[in-house]
Design an enzyme around this catalytic site. Sequence first.
Site, short mmCIF file in Angstrom:
data_model
loop_
_atom_site.label_atom_id
_atom_site.label_comp_id
_atom_site.label_asym_id
_atom_site.label_seq_id
_atom_site.Cartn_x
_atom_site.Cartn_y
_atom_site.Cartn_z
N HIS A 126 -31.84 -6.01 -25.26
CA HIS A 126 -30.82 -6.82 -24.59
C HIS A 126 -30.60 -8.11 -25.36
O HIS A 126 -31.54 -8.77 -25.77
CB HIS A 126 -31.26 -7.14 -23.16
CG HIS A 126 -30.34 -8.08 -22.44
ND1 HIS A 126 -30.72 -9.33 -22.01
CD2 HIS A 126 -29.03 -7.96 -22.10
CE1 HIS A 126 -29.70 -9.93 -21.42
NE2 HIS A 126 -28.66 -9.11 -21.46
N SER A 127 -29.33 -8.43 -25.61
CA SER A 127 -28.95 -9.69 -26.24
C SER A 127 -29.63 -9.82 -27.61
O SER A 127 -29.49 -8.95 -28.47
CB SER A 127 -29.31 -10.85 -25.30
OG SER A 127 -28.79 -12.06 -25.77
N LEU A 128 -30.39 -10.90 -27.83
CA LEU A 128 -31.06 -11.10 -29.11
C LEU A 128 -32.06 -9.98 -29.39
O LEU A 128 -32.32 -9.64 -30.55
CB LEU A 128 -31.77 -12.46 -29.12
CG LEU A 128 -32.52 -12.83 -30.40
CD1 LEU A 128 -31.58 -12.90 -31.60
CD2 LEU A 128 -33.26 -14.15 -30.23
N SER A 171 -31.63 -6.89 -29.00
CA SER A 171 -30.95 -5.79 -29.70
C SER A 171 -30.79 -6.11 -31.18
O SER A 171 -30.91 -5.21 -32.03
CB SER A 171 -29.58 -5.54 -29.06
OG SER A 171 -28.72 -6.67 -29.24
#
Length: 689
Positions: free
Chosen positions: A328-330, A332
């Site tokens: 998720h977010s960073l 990924s």
Amino acid sequence: MEGVTGVYEPVQHHWFHCQNLVDCRSSWIPFSREDSLQLEERHKHGETSGEEEEEVVVATEGRRFDVRLKERRCFAVYWEQPPLEVRRCSWFHKGDKDIFYTPYPEDTSLVLEEAYMMAVKLNDWKKKKIEFPTGETVVLHSPKLMTQQQTIPLKDWISLPSVQSQPRTVKRGLEDIRIELPEGEPDQVDHLVFMVHGIGPTCDIQLRGVVPCVNDFRGASLSLLSSHFKQSQDGTHMGRVEFLPVDWHRVLHGDATGVDDDIQRITLPSISRLRQFSNSTVLDLFFYNSPTYCQTIIDTVASEINRLHQVFLQRHPQFTGAVSLAGHSLGSLILFDLLTNQERKNLDEEGSSVSSPSEATPLEFESFEDTLRNFGLGKYVQMLTNEQMDLESLGLCSETFLKDLGIPLGPRKKIMYLLKRWRDQESRTGTSHPVPGIPGIASVYSQVQEHPTLLSGTPSSSPVDYKYFDVGIGQVSIVYPQLAFQPQAFFALGSPIGMFLTVRGLKRIDPTYSLPTCKSFYNIYHPFDPVAYRIEPMVVSPEVDLPPMLIPHHKGRKRMHLELKDSLTRVSSDLLLTISTVRGMWQTLTMLPVNTLPPVAGVGTTAALPPQESGSGAPNGTVSPTEMRNISVGMLNGGRRFDYVLQEKPLESFNEYLFAIQSHLCYWDSKDTVLLLLREIYKGKGILL
């Protein structure tokens, strides 16, 4: 009394564990029926066999927790958290304003059960009272009516709230208690998914950490498996998907790095809460672009995934399924950078192979000429020799000097990477001898020539591998560890991968590129997520406007407000078409008579041609469904689409800005997201939704 037979039946016990809430209160959560029966069986076996002195460990909650029966405590297996208190419960109490019943301690329940047994056998229910040293008094009025009263000293009667003097309801067993027992989890695990969080210590709008968020994600998957895959589950060839959290923020901001203390010393005292929030969240983006802390983050994520994988295999020795990754977010972006730097360990489609780090030839720096040739720089040996260069003198040269010598961009990057490895090797060993476990240059760069790279159309006169193109696209030059497995799929949730690649200088991804060890990739995002970016436009032609794939609602069909929006769009289009048709008919009726045959175009003139009609009726710049099938989206997902967009909720559509932050944090409890993961995971097993 009426209805009392005098026959005593022992109470049925159920096991609970205590969960501490955020407001310093505690809540008692029941184990599933399967786990409770297993705990009760092991408990009774210990009583009858005389093994009470020996600790008995029982795996519960899908083998994610171990209950130590003697200690009456429950310990998490995969992550760190304080142990939970465990009780063997049979008697419960609740106040008028309480929502749930609270179990009595085991010794109190034993006293109440003995008093209840005597009352039943003697048929004596004349307000039988059981007083406890803590001041509570339990009154047994009848088998179905029992209360608890608090004895309050006279001097404290006025000062204490009146609610404490009110009687509490007492219940025996779970029969008369409205409580929902958790569903047991299938013991068979079909697939394993590691989930990596983004910036900061919290993951959702409730400010919870990655562990409870992944727990909710797992719970949603169990619910959807029973509702959407019921027919397959009943065929006994389907189990469940295990989701495990990967926490890297705790290590980065722990005592080992000391970064929080360093940042705190330079933080201004004003707006302290906002600065504290910024230091613990937003700064993670800057840490990831720092060579020192980026190495810490990458090492933590890779080592934690490998550790969790090993522990999981030990607790599930019969597991034969595949493993996937989700970020998720960073998180990924961290996984994307990690996966782009994995070594292919098995034969690829062309039959070529690449050695793993433990099998690769170590670096050799004894011969300057051989080192350059092994690194694919043989054509520059004569040039550098004419300048009387060796490794030491070459290490004193800057990239600008190499550019002045006429060395192109790609070879310059290889030379700079070679020098970095040489310095790192000397600093670790004190010599220039080979270091075991470090991949050899020849084997590493054979991969550059054998496999397609991520870059496409970069301004370089020689092939440049994304892995070593550290300055050109801004990726930090660090040593990337290897995972202990090859992932089946990588799911990016609310991901900024596309933005980071663009900022790093990457304009287009080579359509032939795929992650070295992972053949499936999915970019899942909410339409209002301010952090998410698309990736498909970096693969397809810039002239193509390819809309993302719409993720179906978990209850089927499209959301009603979106269908209404589409219907209104179609009605307006039909209305405009009708108006245009009526206008054309009116112009035809009011036109002057014309010749039947059109005039022949003369020299220097052009015949009037009818306007070209779009075969699809799609708006300008947008591809139709027919054209969409013929568009290549590259090999990141094996030739399939990989940009998937969620459907916004009706309330969210009223104001995009109001729900922007919530949209970035919605994936953890999004059943649409969970169902997409399950559908793609089980599709590989031949099980369709």
